[in-house]
Design an enzyme around this catalytic site. Structure first.
Site, PDB file in Angstrom:
ATOM      1  N   HIS A 135     -37.890 -69.569  -1.448  1.00 60.72           N
ATOM      2  CA  HIS A 135     -39.237 -69.902  -0.970  1.00 60.72           C
ATOM      3  C   HIS A 135     -39.439 -71.416  -0.888  1.00 60.72           C
ATOM      4  CE1 HIS A 135     -41.088 -65.779  -2.221  1.00 60.72           C
ATOM      5  NE2 HIS A 135     -40.791 -65.788  -0.933  1.00 60.72           N
ATOM      6  N   GLU A 141     -31.629 -59.068   1.750  1.00 64.59           N
ATOM      7  CA  GLU A 141     -32.411 -58.285   0.768  1.00 64.59           C
ATOM      8  C   GLU A 141     -31.617 -57.065   0.281  1.00 64.59           C
ATOM      9  OE1 GLU A 141     -35.181 -59.567  -0.348  1.00 64.59           O
ATOM     10  OE2 GLU A 141     -36.080 -60.751   1.281  1.00 64.59           O
ATOM     11  N   LYS A 158     -35.801 -50.720  -4.587  1.00 60.79           N
ATOM     12  CA  LYS A 158     -37.155 -51.277  -4.464  1.00 60.79           C
ATOM     13  C   LYS A 158     -38.183 -50.281  -5.009  1.00 60.79           C
ATOM     14  CE  LYS A 158     -40.656 -53.704  -2.571  1.00 60.79           C
ATOM     15  NZ  LYS A 158     -41.053 -54.720  -1.637  1.00 60.79           N
ATOM     16  N   ARG A 211     -41.297 -56.153 -11.742  1.00 57.58           N
ATOM     17  CA  ARG A 211     -41.330 -56.345 -10.280  1.00 57.58           C
ATOM     18  C   ARG A 211     -40.841 -57.748  -9.918  1.00 57.58           C
ATOM     19  NH1 ARG A 211     -45.540 -53.567  -6.081  1.00 57.58           N
ATOM     20  NH2 ARG A 211     -44.727 -54.463  -4.185  1.00 57.58           N
ATOM     21  N   ASN A 235     -37.678 -60.781  -7.076  1.00 55.83           N
ATOM     22  CA  ASN A 235     -37.784 -62.174  -6.666  1.00 55.83           C
ATOM     23  C   ASN A 235     -36.467 -62.935  -6.835  1.00 55.83           C
ATOM     24  OD1 ASN A 235     -39.936 -64.778  -6.754  1.00 55.83           O
ATOM     25  ND2 ASN A 235     -40.593 -62.865  -5.821  1.00 55.83           N
ATOM     26  N   GLU A 259     -47.265 -55.544 -10.546  1.00 56.45           N
ATOM     27  CA  GLU A 259     -46.561 -56.815 -10.688  1.00 56.45           C
ATOM     28  C   GLU A 259     -46.858 -57.551 -11.968  1.00 56.45           C
ATOM     29  OE1 GLU A 259     -47.040 -59.411  -7.330  1.00 56.45           O
ATOM     30  OE2 GLU A 259     -44.944 -59.086  -6.934  1.00 56.45           O
ATOM     31  N   ARG A 289     -63.570 -48.898   5.516  1.00 57.84           N
ATOM     32  CA  ARG A 289     -63.179 -48.767   4.103  1.00 57.84           C
ATOM     33  C   ARG A 289     -61.889 -47.985   3.891  1.00 57.84           C
ATOM     34  NH1 ARG A 289     -68.712 -48.153   3.935  1.00 57.84           N
ATOM     35  NH2 ARG A 289     -69.742 -50.007   3.095  1.00 57.84           N
ATOM     36  N   HIS A 304     -35.414 -65.886  -4.749  1.00 65.43           N
ATOM     37  CA  HIS A 304     -36.609 -66.311  -4.013  1.00 65.43           C
ATOM     38  C   HIS A 304     -37.260 -67.586  -4.563  1.00 65.43           C
ATOM     39  CE1 HIS A 304     -36.108 -62.441  -2.118  1.00 65.43           C
ATOM     40  NE2 HIS A 304     -37.182 -62.583  -1.374  1.00 65.43           N
ATOM     41  N   LYS A 319     -47.603 -53.289  -0.714  1.00 67.73           N
ATOM     42  CA  LYS A 319     -48.305 -54.569  -0.555  1.00 67.73           C
ATOM     43  C   LYS A 319     -48.554 -54.816   0.927  1.00 67.73           C
ATOM     44  CE  LYS A 319     -45.817 -57.413  -3.703  1.00 67.73           C
ATOM     45  NZ  LYS A 319     -45.458 -58.830  -3.850  1.00 67.73           N
ATOM     46  N   HIS A 331     -36.003 -66.044   6.524  1.00 67.57           N
ATOM     47  CA  HIS A 331     -36.266 -65.740   5.123  1.00 67.57           C
ATOM     48  C   HIS A 331     -34.962 -65.359   4.410  1.00 67.57           C
ATOM     49  CE1 HIS A 331     -38.351 -64.321   1.587  1.00 67.57           C
ATOM     50  NE2 HIS A 331     -37.804 -63.116   1.715  1.00 67.57           N
TER      51      HIS A 331
HETATM   52  P1  NAD Z   1     -40.976 -59.493  11.926  1.00 69.46           P
HETATM   53  O1  NAD Z   1     -41.823 -58.299  11.834  1.00 69.46           O
HETATM   54  O2  NAD Z   1     -41.587 -60.740  12.424  1.00 69.46           O
HETATM   55  O3  NAD Z   1     -39.707 -59.142  12.846  1.00 69.46           O
HETATM   56  C1  NAD Z   1     -38.752 -60.140  13.126  1.00 69.46           C
HETATM   57  C2  NAD Z   1     -38.582 -60.355  14.634  1.00 69.46           C
HETATM   58  O4  NAD Z   1     -37.860 -59.261  15.180  1.00 69.46           O
HETATM   59  C3  NAD Z   1     -39.878 -60.445  15.419  1.00 69.46           C
HETATM   60  O5  NAD Z   1     -39.727 -61.382  16.450  1.00 69.46           O
HETATM   61  C4  NAD Z   1     -40.014 -59.049  16.019  1.00 69.46           C
HETATM   62  O6  NAD Z   1     -40.769 -59.054  17.198  1.00 69.46           O
HETATM   63  C5  NAD Z   1     -38.586 -58.687  16.264  1.00 69.46           C
HETATM   64  N1  NAD Z   1     -38.273 -57.264  16.229  1.00 69.46           N
HETATM   65  C6  NAD Z   1     -38.718 -56.368  15.306  1.00 69.46           C
HETATM   66  N2  NAD Z   1     -38.111 -55.191  15.499  1.00 69.46           N
HETATM   67  C7  NAD Z   1     -37.289 -55.336  16.561  1.00 69.46           C
HETATM   68  C8  NAD Z   1     -36.381 -54.461  17.214  1.00 69.46           C
HETATM   69  N3  NAD Z   1     -36.170 -53.221  16.783  1.00 69.46           N
HETATM   70  N4  NAD Z   1     -35.707 -54.949  18.277  1.00 69.46           N
HETATM   71  C9  NAD Z   1     -35.877 -56.233  18.680  1.00 69.46           C
HETATM   72  N5  NAD Z   1     -36.692 -57.102  18.081  1.00 69.46           N
HETATM   73  C10 NAD Z   1     -37.394 -56.657  17.037  1.00 69.46           C
HETATM   74  O7  NAD Z   1     -40.306 -59.863  10.546  1.00 69.46           O
HETATM   75  P2  NAD Z   1     -39.572 -59.068   9.370  1.00 69.46           P
HETATM   76  O8  NAD Z   1     -38.416 -59.909   9.028  1.00 69.46           O
HETATM   77  O9  NAD Z   1     -39.353 -57.638   9.670  1.00 69.46           O
HETATM   78  O10 NAD Z   1     -40.664 -59.135   8.205  1.00 69.46           O
HETATM   79  C11 NAD Z   1     -41.121 -60.369   7.693  1.00 69.46           C
HETATM   80  C12 NAD Z   1     -42.497 -60.192   7.126  1.00 69.46           C
HETATM   81  O11 NAD Z   1     -42.454 -59.209   6.109  1.00 69.46           O
HETATM   82  C13 NAD Z   1     -43.081 -61.443   6.497  1.00 69.46           C
HETATM   83  O12 NAD Z   1     -44.386 -61.645   6.962  1.00 69.46           O
HETATM   84  C14 NAD Z   1     -43.097 -61.130   5.012  1.00 69.46           C
HETATM   85  O13 NAD Z   1     -44.159 -61.746   4.333  1.00 69.46           O
HETATM   86  C15 NAD Z   1     -43.239 -59.647   5.022  1.00 69.46           C
HETATM   87  N6  NAD Z   1     -42.753 -58.987   3.800  1.00 69.46           N
HETATM   88  C16 NAD Z   1     -43.599 -58.162   3.157  1.00 69.46           C
HETATM   89  C17 NAD Z   1     -43.185 -57.515   2.019  1.00 69.46           C
HETATM   90  C18 NAD Z   1     -44.116 -56.561   1.333  1.00 69.46           C
HETATM   91  O14 NAD Z   1     -43.810 -56.106   0.232  1.00 69.46           O
HETATM   92  N7  NAD Z   1     -45.218 -56.215   1.939  1.00 69.46           N
HETATM   93  C19 NAD Z   1     -41.901 -57.717   1.514  1.00 69.46           C
HETATM   94  C20 NAD Z   1     -41.044 -58.561   2.206  1.00 69.46           C
HETATM   95  C21 NAD Z   1     -41.486 -59.203   3.352  1.00 69.46           C
HETATM   96 ZN    ZN Z   2     -37.662 -61.509   0.385  1.00 66.84          ZN
END
Ligand code: NAD
Ligand code: ZN
Length: 356
Positions: free
Chosen positions: A248, A181, A223, A237, A241, A233, A118, A244, A139, A261
Site C-alpha cells: 500500500h 492474492e 479468504k 483478518r 494484509n 476485523e 435501506r 500489503h 466489505k 495492486h
Molecule cells: P477492476 O474492477 O477495476 O478491474 C480491472 C480492470 O479489468 C478494469 O479496467 C476492468 O474494466 C477490466 N475488466 C474486468 N473484467 C474484465 C474481463 N473479464 N475482461 C476484460 N477486462 C475486464 O479491478 P479489480 O482488480 O478486479 O479490483 C480492484 C478493486 O477491488 C479495488 O477498488 C479494491 O479496493 C477492491 N478490493 C476490494 C476488496 C474487498 O474486500 N471488498 C478486496 C480487495 C480489493
Molecule cells: Zn490486496
C-alpha cells in the site's frame, strides 16, 4: 461446476464457480424478484452485457447501468448516479442488483445495494481474478478523496456466480494482479496450494482453465475461513494484509494507478519475507521467492525514485499500526503468519538497502 457454501456470522450463501455457468444464471436467483439492475463497467459491458441481459430477460425485467472502468468509479458521484438510475427505473425493495465486473464494480454495486431503499439483495458476478478476494468477505465501499474505501459497510451477497469463462478477455497484467492474492492466500494459510502452485503454475500462461478454477476455489476458501473467524476485523483478518503494509505504501507513494495492486503486493510480500527472516532469525530462502515471483513477471524490487523515509512514514500510518509503531504480518513458515510489531530501525535500514 462447483458450489462452495460461504459461512458468515450473519448469513450463509452459495458460491458457484465453473466455466460457462452464466447460462444458468436464472436458476441461481432465488425468491421473488420484481426487477434486476445490472451494474457493470465499460470494458466488461462491451464483452458480456448483451449476453447476460439476454439470459436474464427471458425470466425477469432487466435494466443495466454502465459505470466508467477503473478505480475512479468508486466515487460518491457514480454512486449517486446508480441510485438515480435505480429510482428512474422504479426498482423496489424486492428488486435485485447484480454486480457484473471486477472488484471496483463489486465494491460500488454492493454499496449501492446496501443503501438503496435501506437495502436490496445483490449477487456478485466477478470477472477478474482479483475479485476472488473482493467478492468474498462482505466489505463494500466507495472512496473519499481523503482515503480509499472510507465510505462503506459490511454487506453479504445472496450468492456469488463466478463464471471463469468470462476471464478469458482479462488482460495479462490484471490476471497477474489477482494472481498475487492467490500466492498471498497460499503463503498465509495453505501449504498445499503453495506446493501445487510451485508444481503446476510456471508462468502466467498456466493461469487458465482448470488451473484457474482450482486457484480461485482454494484462494476463496482461505479468504472465507479467515473472514468467518473474524468478520469485523479485530484480529486474524489482518493476516490477509500480508504484503500489503509496504504494498500500500508503494501504491500511495507512486500515486494510485501507477502500479497494479498485485505488483505492489508482490514487492511487499518479498519484503515481508525478508523482514520475517531477520525478525525471527530464520531461513526462508528469500532468493528462491525472488526467482519464483520473477517467473510470473512480477517486479521484484521497489520502483526507483521512492525514498525509504517516505515509505517508512506511510507504513507507520498503516491501519494495523498502533501508537505509531509499525506492525506487519510476518511469515513464520509457509502457511503460518503472525501480526508482529517490528523494529522501526530494522525496517528503515532494510528499506534503505533496497531503495535507490
Ligand atoms: P477492476 O474492477 O477495476 O478491474 C480491472 C480492470 O479489468 C478494469 O479496467 C476492468 O474494466 C477490466 N475488466 C474486468 N473484467 C474484465 C474481463 N473479464 N475482461 C476484460 N477486462 C475486464 O479491478 P479489480 O482488480 O478486479 O479490483 C480492484 C478493486 O477491488 C479495488 O477498488 C479494491 O479496493 C477492491 N478490493 C476490494 C476488496 C474487498 O474486500 N471488498 C478486496 C480487495 C480489493
Ligand atoms: Zn490486496
Amino acid at each position: 461446476m462447483e458450489v462452495l457454501q460461504i459461512k458468515t456470522q450473519t448469513k450463509d450463501y452459495p458460491l458457484y464457480v465453473g466455466s460457462n455457468i452464466s447460462i444458468n444464471l436464472p436458476e441461481f436467483i432465488k425468491g421473488k424478484v420484481t426487477k434486476i439492475l445490472i451494474i457493470t463497467d465499460e470494458n466488461v459491458s462491451n464483452y458480456y452485457l448483451k449476453h447476460i441481459e439476454e439470459i436474464l430477460k427471458e425470466h425477469f425485467p432487466v435494466t443495466s447501468f454502465i459505470i466508467p472502468s477503473g478505480e475512479k468509479a468508486k466515487s460518491i458521484d457514480v454512486f449517486y448516479k446508480c441510485h438515480t438510475h435505480a429510482l428512474q427505473e422504479k426498482l423496489d425493495r424486492s428488486s435485485l442488483v447484480i454486480a457484473l465486473g471486477g472488484g471496483v464494480v463489486g465494491d460500488l454495486a454492493g454499496f449501492v445495494a446496501a443503501t438503496y431503499m435501506r437495502g436490496v439483495p445483490f449477487i456478485q458476478m466477478p470477472t477478474t481474478l482479483l475479485a476472488h478476494d473482493s467478492a468474498v468477505g462482505g466489505k463494500v465501499a466507495i472512496n473519499h478523496e481523503l482515503g480509499k474505501n472510507m465510505i462503506g459497510v459490511f454487506n453479504q451477497p445472496e450468492s456469488v456466480v463466478y463464471d471463469i469463462s468470462l476471464l478469458k478477455t482479462l488482460p495479462e497484467s490484471e490476471m497477474r494482479s489477482g494472481f498475487a492474492e492467490v500466492i498471498k492466500h497460499a503463503l498465509i494459510k495453505d501449504v498445499e496450494l503453495y506446493n501445487w502452485l510451485k508444481k503446476n503454475v510456471h508462468s502466467m500462461a498456466d493461469v487458465q482453465g482448470e488451473h484457474l478454477q482450482h486457484m480461485i476455489i482454494s484462494g476463496i476458501k482461505v479468504k472465507a475461513d479467515v473472514v468467518y473467524e473474524d468478520e469485523n476485523e479485530t484480529g486474524i483478518r489482518a493476516y490477509l494484509n500480508f504484503g500489503h503494509t509496504l504494498g500500500h505504501a508503494i501504491e500511495a507513494e507512486l500515486g494510485y494507478g501507477q502500479i497494479s495492486h498485485g505488483d505492489a503486493v508482490a514487492i511487499g510480500m518479498l519484503f515481508a519475507i525478508k523482514v520475517s527472516e531477520n525478525h525471527y532469525g530464520i531461513e526462508l530462502n528469500h532468493d528462491s521467492f525472488l526467482a519464483w515471483f520473477e517467473q510470473y513477471g512480477f517486479p521484484i524490487s521497489i520502483p526507483s525514485g521512492l525514498s525509504a523515509t517516505s515509505l517508512l512514514e506511510r507504513m507507520k500510518r498503516d491501519k494495523k499500526s498502533k501508537e505509531d509503531k509499525i506492525r506487519m504480518v510476518l511469515l513464520r513458515e509457509i502457511g503460518t503468519v503472525e501480526l508482529v510489531q517490528v523494529n522501526e530501525e530494522m525496517i528503515r535500514s532494510m528499506l534503505g538497502e533496497v531503495c535507490n
